[in-house]
Scaffold this active site. Sequence first.
Site, PDB file in Angstrom:
ATOM      1  N   GLU A 211       0.812  -1.224   0.000  1.00 48.50           N
ATOM      2  CA  GLU A 211       0.000   0.000   0.000  1.00 48.50           C
ATOM      3  C   GLU A 211       0.842   1.269   0.000  1.00 48.50           C
ATOM      4  O   GLU A 211       0.387   2.316  -0.473  1.00 48.50           O
ATOM      5  CB  GLU A 211      -0.951   0.018   1.198  1.00 48.50           C
ATOM      6  CG  GLU A 211      -0.279   0.214   2.547  1.00 48.50           C
ATOM      7  CD  GLU A 211      -1.288   0.247   3.680  1.00 48.50           C
ATOM      8  OE1 GLU A 211      -1.429   1.309   4.322  1.00 48.50           O
ATOM      9  OE2 GLU A 211      -1.930  -0.787   3.933  1.00 48.50           O
ATOM     10  N   ASP A 234      -2.132   0.679  -4.056  1.00 50.46           N
ATOM     11  CA  ASP A 234      -3.258   1.603  -3.913  1.00 50.46           C
ATOM     12  C   ASP A 234      -3.391   2.344  -5.232  1.00 50.46           C
ATOM     13  O   ASP A 234      -2.466   3.047  -5.651  1.00 50.46           O
ATOM     14  CB  ASP A 234      -3.011   2.578  -2.761  1.00 50.46           C
ATOM     15  CG  ASP A 234      -4.244   3.412  -2.434  1.00 50.46           C
ATOM     16  OD1 ASP A 234      -4.814   4.016  -3.380  1.00 50.46           O
ATOM     17  OD2 ASP A 234      -4.640   3.463  -1.266  1.00 50.46           O
TER      18      ASP A 234
END
Length: 351
Positions: A211, A234
């Site tokens: 992420e 992400d």
Amino acid sequence: MEWKTRAVTGCVEDLKPMIIGRDPTRIDFLWQILYRHSYFRIGAIGMTAISGIEQACCDITAKSLGIPVYKLLGGKVRDKVRMYTHLGGGETKAVYESFESGRVIERAQAVREQGYTALKVVFVPYSRPLEGMPAIKHFAKLVGDLRAAVGDDIDIMIDFHGRTTTGQAIQYINAIEEFRPLFCEEPVPPENPDAMLEVRRSVRVPIATGERLATRWEFRRICELQACHVLQPDLNHCGGLREARRIADMGEAYYMGVAPHNPNGPIANAAALHFALSTPNFLIQEDMLGDVPWRFEVVETAMERENGFWLPLEKPGLGIEVNEDEAAKHPFAQETLQQMIFHEDGSVAEW
């Protein structure tokens, strides 16, 4: 991007002169301009700005062709998209500060009643380089109580949030192996892929990470080392939809699944839906819907959820529009700095 709102919007303004007046359907060409002509590699903040611009160009291009964005990415490889969510939906303290079994179970049952078949918890202790047996036992008890409460038909994911060191992460994960988490996420901070690899090799629970990484180049080392089982780019930070697809394709060569990070807003949900529909090694999609009560008032969309799945959007583009009048009712305000956590001795902890 949490606590970097002004930095990201400022970066958009810095990037604007490079592309104003150019054809927005030349998506990869514009991406290359923004990335390479910035000269200095612009990190997560800059890549968040580029991601927003890229997704807007995907929306424009798909609308110009009269097709949904997923068709720009190769078309559907599945008919619906499995989702998971967090305890408390999206309320920050419920997500990140649930350290007591009763509240964890109560919130988990609420998630299950909404039709989800998977949930994520973030109750790993804020850990120093090594913790003693009490912290390990408390963590294992939370996981065990949660598994007993929801049964074996609910997948549980555990987000370590980079709160631990290599040695401590291994101890925590080995203590909960019997409860069969779907994966343990970011057991150590993301800067050191070799540390992530050491964790992966030392435990028998699947490991996920990504992420806080941006672009295929930052994911390259993770893939080459095979330092995880699940990649978590992400889409708002890694460089956009098409860059996320390149990351996913790279991971597929190493038999890695993809479970995109997404504790973000409704436009991010729509973008994630199109990505998931069109990505072969997609696993499951993060979904956080309870952050603010006006979440869906600021957009117009036909997104539907059914039995723990998102259903496809067939309108041209991303299938979501900003309601500018409603959005104007919620101007930027400085966020509460809830990520500032300290140990009992006053030293700085990883949030």
